[in-house]
Design a protein around this motif. Structure first.
Motif, PDB file in Angstrom:
ATOM      1  N   LEU A  51       0.750  -1.215   0.091  1.00  0.00           N
ATOM      2  CA  LEU A  51       0.119   0.064  -0.018  1.00  0.00           C
ATOM      3  C   LEU A  51       0.807   1.259  -0.045  1.00  0.00           C
ATOM      4  N   PRO A  52       1.388   1.769  -1.242  1.00  0.00           N
ATOM      5  CA  PRO A  52       2.314   2.638  -1.162  1.00  0.00           C
ATOM      6  C   PRO A  52       1.717   3.934  -1.336  1.00  0.00           C
ATOM      7  N   GLU A  53       0.496   4.339  -0.789  1.00  0.00           N
ATOM      8  CA  GLU A  53       0.018   5.863  -1.041  1.00  0.00           C
ATOM      9  C   GLU A  53       0.535   6.744  -0.176  1.00  0.00           C
ATOM     10  N   VAL A  54       1.217   6.337   0.873  1.00  0.00           N
ATOM     11  CA  VAL A  54       1.805   7.534   1.708  1.00  0.00           C
ATOM     12  C   VAL A  54       2.962   8.154   0.689  1.00  0.00           C
ATOM     13  N   MET A  55       3.663   7.557  -0.125  1.00  0.00           N
ATOM     14  CA  MET A  55       4.610   8.042  -1.128  1.00  0.00           C
ATOM     15  C   MET A  55       3.906   9.105  -1.782  1.00  0.00           C
ATOM     16  N   LEU A  56       2.750   9.110  -2.267  1.00  0.00           N
ATOM     17  CA  LEU A  56       2.144  10.135  -3.019  1.00  0.00           C
ATOM     18  C   LEU A  56       1.338  11.087  -1.986  1.00  0.00           C
TER      19      LEU A  56
END
Length: 259
Positions: free
Chosen positions: A112-117
């Motif tokens: 869940l890489p949303e934090v990078m965005l």
């Protein structure tokens, strides 16, 4: 590359309505990609940017939940067959299923890489991942946007089975049939004493979230979404009797970050 978009949702709803929903001969469903190197690589970022009033993103998220609630209401086993990237909304899709089979391909990764965005998982990830693998594994995974290889995903209970890519479709279908006839039961990872302490006792919860706050303090300047992510996860933990309200809170946090 497969991404979750309005077009994909409409296509999925049309397929379900016309071919599966009222077909009593269908006893299970397998979600698998025809693409060779990805399951679902996340949400369509262009679609998110195109929404002028970001507050409308909450409705977009909740409509997605409603569609999957309708799918699950048929009462048949749902299996995700994962090869390649299973990220963001793709993992959230898989988390809504009853059983997950992943391949050993070097291209298979889950996260869940949303934090990078500067965002957070807006389609149930902050709720369903902790419930499945435990907060000790899930919270750092979401806060850091970590991606897992299949062997690690199986070890923590994120996937049920890892197979060779060539065996994915046949294995997923076979296991879906077994889930349908009752010869196979999806195993939920049992809580060990440490997980029980950290999740189910006031002292354990307090200790766990203090450690989370230390991590947020270190990374908050680089990742402004961290406080909202914590809020979404903790809201679900503090309100276990109202999962719908927790999903609404998550969607509100998501739309606020998208502003």
């Amino acid at each position: 590359m497969n991404t979750i978009s309005a077009e994909m949702s409409a296509e999925a709803e049309k397929l379900w309505t016309e071919q599966i929903e009222n077909n009593n001969d269908i006893k299970a469903a397998v979600f698998i990609s025809s693409k060779p190197d990805n399951f679902i690589a996340g949400a369509d970022i262009k679609m998110l940017k195109a929404v002028e009033n970001k507050a409308d993103l909450k409705d977009l998220c909740m409509n997605g939940h409603d569609l999957f609630d309708r799918i699950k209401s048929k009462g048949i086993p749902l299996v995700s067959a994962i090869n390649g990237a299973c990220l963001g909304g793709g993992l959230e899709w898989a988390l809504k299923c009853d059983y997950r089979v992943a391949t050993s391909s070097s291209k298979t990764k889950l996260g869940l890489p949303e934090v990078m965005l500067g965002l957070l998982p807006g389609w149930g990830g902050t709720q369903n991942l902790p419930k499945l693998v435990g907060y000790k594994e899930a919270v750092p995974m979401i806060l850091q946007g970590k991606e897992l290889r299949p062997d690690k995903a199986k070890k923590i209970g994120l996937v049920d089975l890892v197979v060779d890519p060539f065996a994915l479709e046949s294995t997923a279908i076979d296991h879906a049939r077994q889930l349908a006839d009752g010869s196979l039961k999806a195993k939920k990872k049992k809580k060990d004493w440490m997980r029980w302490f950290l999740e189910d006792t006031p002292p354990g919860k307090s200790m766990f979230w203090k450690e989370v706050d230390k991590g947020i303090a270190k990374g908050g300047g680089h990742y402004p979404a961290l406080d909202k992510i914590k809020s979404a996860i903790k809201y679900g933990q503090d309100n276990p009797s109202n999962p719908r309200k927790a999903l609404e809170h998550e969607a509100e946090c998501f739309s606020a970050l998208a502003e």
